[in-house]
Design a protein around this motif. Structure first.
Motif, PDB file in Angstrom:
ATOM      1  N   ASP A 127       0.627  -0.941   0.230  1.00 43.70           N
ATOM      2  CA  ASP A 127      -0.029  -0.160   0.269  1.00 43.70           C
ATOM      3  C   ASP A 127       0.866   0.863  -0.148  1.00 43.70           C
ATOM      4  O   ASP A 127       0.822   2.331  -0.880  1.00 43.70           O
ATOM      5  CB  ASP A 127      -0.906   0.077   0.880  1.00 43.70           C
ATOM      6  CG  ASP A 127      -2.213  -0.909   1.594  1.00 43.70           C
ATOM      7  OD1 ASP A 127      -2.618  -1.124  -0.190  1.00 43.70           O
ATOM      8  OD2 ASP A 127      -2.045  -1.757   2.257  1.00 43.70           O
ATOM      9  N   GLU A 130       2.481   2.130  -2.945  1.00 45.31           N
ATOM     10  CA  GLU A 130       1.576   1.654  -4.563  1.00 45.31           C
ATOM     11  C   GLU A 130       0.896   4.426  -4.048  1.00 45.31           C
ATOM     12  O   GLU A 130       0.718   4.855  -5.140  1.00 45.31           O
ATOM     13  CB  GLU A 130       0.026   1.205  -4.249  1.00 45.31           C
ATOM     14  CG  GLU A 130       0.185   0.118  -4.421  1.00 45.31           C
ATOM     15  CD  GLU A 130      -1.066  -1.198  -4.102  1.00 45.31           C
ATOM     16  OE1 GLU A 130      -0.764  -2.582  -4.234  1.00 45.31           O
ATOM     17  OE2 GLU A 130      -2.133  -0.176  -3.511  1.00 45.31           O
ATOM     18  N   THR A 131       1.109   4.228  -2.962  1.00 38.96           N
ATOM     19  CA  THR A 131       0.381   5.785  -2.912  1.00 38.96           C
ATOM     20  C   THR A 131       1.965   6.508  -3.149  1.00 38.96           C
ATOM     21  O   THR A 131       1.670   7.860  -3.585  1.00 38.96           O
ATOM     22  CB  THR A 131       0.479   5.933  -1.122  1.00 38.96           C
ATOM     23  OG1 THR A 131      -0.721   5.071  -0.375  1.00 38.96           O
ATOM     24  CG2 THR A 131       0.507   6.938  -0.663  1.00 38.96           C
ATOM     25  N   ILE A 134       1.215   7.241  -6.867  1.00 41.01           N
ATOM     26  CA  ILE A 134       0.509   7.910  -6.852  1.00 41.01           C
ATOM     27  C   ILE A 134       0.505   8.841  -6.852  1.00 41.01           C
ATOM     28  O   ILE A 134       0.228  10.202  -7.542  1.00 41.01           O
ATOM     29  CB  ILE A 134      -0.904   7.166  -5.977  1.00 41.01           C
ATOM     30  CG1 ILE A 134      -1.156   6.058  -6.857  1.00 41.01           C
ATOM     31  CG2 ILE A 134      -2.047   8.315  -6.508  1.00 41.01           C
ATOM     32  CD1 ILE A 134      -2.788   5.987  -5.434  1.00 41.01           C
ATOM     33  N   ARG A 191      -5.495   3.251  -8.330  1.00 42.54           N
ATOM     34  CA  ARG A 191      -4.212   2.684  -7.351  1.00 42.54           C
ATOM     35  C   ARG A 191      -4.327   1.332  -8.641  1.00 42.54           C
ATOM     36  O   ARG A 191      -3.265   0.688  -7.982  1.00 42.54           O
ATOM     37  CB  ARG A 191      -5.496   2.686  -6.335  1.00 42.54           C
ATOM     38  CG  ARG A 191      -3.661   1.652  -4.950  1.00 42.54           C
ATOM     39  CD  ARG A 191      -5.010   1.573  -4.085  1.00 42.54           C
ATOM     40  NE  ARG A 191      -4.967   3.031  -3.563  1.00 42.54           N
ATOM     41  CZ  ARG A 191      -3.688   2.992  -2.342  1.00 42.54           C
ATOM     42  NH1 ARG A 191      -2.735   2.459  -2.360  1.00 42.54           N
ATOM     43  NH2 ARG A 191      -2.913   4.498  -2.229  1.00 42.54           N
TER      44      ARG A 191
END
Length: 437
Positions: A127, A130-131, A134, A191
């Protein structure tokens, strides 16, 4: 993984052992594994599940799964249902943003109502990556590259050191069931596109990507800390605090090596978006203002003045009838009869009751207003008084007057009393004071 998780908790989050914990659980593998780990380690845990009603029957099945899990593990569970799409339309925001806001609002409500100490979420290292990606694609400052915080107020994320692969392997080996969100397989959302299309390629290039990324995040956090320390030093030199607002010294800001970058760091928490306009405010004329959702930034001579936007009060005047002892609008004010004069301050005055004509009036100042300042000779226009007192435009706009029924000024509230309403040997004395609460 259980032993590794136990060691991680002992090292990073030892305070959790003595706390009442609320776990945010969706029914997915991450939050289910977090629940099992903490249950095995005998932590004091309860569950909180949000049914956002975004996936028809699947959402209800998720809720049923979580309720059954709580019964199986013999732990309390709080489930709440939201009509997320309707709420998002009302708020004119995306369903994702609405769901996130509803989720965290619920957590804080449950904390207050049930005396929980912390909320644990099951974010993991994938996570975090991914953040990061992004934020990279959308554009961000350094803080956008420092990852999801392990602790943010009363929100704690103890799984950030673990990968999705580790979590799934633990669940599989221990025969732990979970709910699979089918929408996670779709590449409709950014995402998921990064998760399914970008990260696998990066892991192919670097099989140790998560470990490398973890080290990068550590380095970036250390760099951010250096910036934070520097901004703290700069703040003490440039910013002065006054009641209700902050004053930024423009000349000192302009002497910095990169005023625009420093302004961003100093003001980023106040929700401003147009940073070129913020920078140009340094050289703007007095009276120029910029607004964020929560704050207003005003150029006033040699300063930028930051204040919170309050709910607009449409009332321009208030009346105080005779024998009223307290008012609450536009602020708390006490009016009482006393037998002698005690300590006089800007917020606590004494007036001659015989000179008062009720109802008294509280109003904002207007051009042309004048009064007879106590301790001074003659009369003075309020505009001249404000100038002599070096009051900012914001301070002037926030100034209220207490007036007699004939509109004579009794008190520039919180600043200076009018001498016409004060004599040392008053036959009848009224004490008027601003109350703190």
């Amino acid at each position: 993984m259980l032993q590794k998780f136990k060691e991680h908790i002992n090292k990073k989050f030892p305070f959790l052992k003595e706390q009442k914990i609320l776990i945010a659980i969706s029914g997915g593998v991450d939050s289910v594994v977090l629940t099992h780990l903490l249950k095995k380690l005998n932590f004091d845990i309860s569950l909180a599940h949000c049914n956002f009603n975004l996936r028809e029957k699947e959402s209800d099945l998720d809720e049923n799964f979580v309720n059954n899990l709580s019964k199986k593990l013999d732990i309390d569970c709080f489930t709440t249902s939201f009509q997320t799409k309707e709420i998002s339309k009302e708020n004119k925001e995306s369903t994702q943003i609405t769901a996130r806001n509803l989720r965290y609002e619920l957590f804080q409500k449950l904390i207050e109502e049930n005396s929980f100490d912390v909320v644990l979420t099951a974010h993991h290292s994938d996570d975090n990556l991914e953040t990061f990606l992004i934020n990279l694609t959308r554009g961000t400052g350094l803080e956008g590259f420092t990852g999801i915080p392990e602790i943010n107020g009363n929100i704690v994320r103890p799984l950030l050191a673990f990968s999705r692969e580790e979590i799934v392997n633990f669940a599989t080996k221990n025969n732990i069931d979970w709910r699979e969100d089918k929408s996670n397989a779709s590449t409709k959302y950014t995402r998921n596109k990064i998760r399914h299309n970008v990260i696998p390629v990066l892991k192919e290039i670097n099989p140790s990507l998560l470990e490398t990324f973890s080290n990068t995040i550590k380095n970036l956090k250390e760099s951010q800390q250096i910036i934070d320390d520097k901004i703290g030093d700069i703040s003490r030199e440039i910013i002065s605090k006054k009641e209700g607002f902050l004053k930024f010294d423009v000349s000192k800001l302009q002497q910095l090596s990169n005023p625009k970058a420093y302004l961003y760091q100093l003001l980023k928490e106040y929700n401003f978006m147009e940073w070129n306009d913020v920078f140009q405010l340094l050289s703007a004329q007095t009276g120029k203002q910029l607004f964020s959702k929560t704050h207003v930034l005003l150029k006033d001579r040699d300063f930028l003045i930051l204040s919170r936007i309050e709910e607009k009060n449409t009332a321009t005047s208030y009346f105080i009838e005779k024998n009223i002892s307290k008012i609450t609008e536009p602020f708390l004010l006490s009016i009482k009869k006393v037998t002698e004069i005690s300590e006089e301050t800007k917020n606590n005055i004494f007036v001659n009751e015989n000179a008062l004509e009720f109802p008294l009036i509280i109003r904002k100042w207007e051009n042309g207003d004048y009064f007879y300042p106590k301790g001074m000779q003659g009369k003075k226009k309020l505009s001249k008084y404000f100038k002599d007192e070096k009051m900012s435009l914001l301070e002037k706009n926030q100034t209220w007057l207490l007036c007699n029924n004939n509109n004579d000024i009794i008190w520039v509230i919180g600043k200076r009393q009018d001498r016409r309403f004060y004599v040392k040997n008053m036959p009848k004395i009224i004490n008027i004071s601003i109350l703190n609460s």
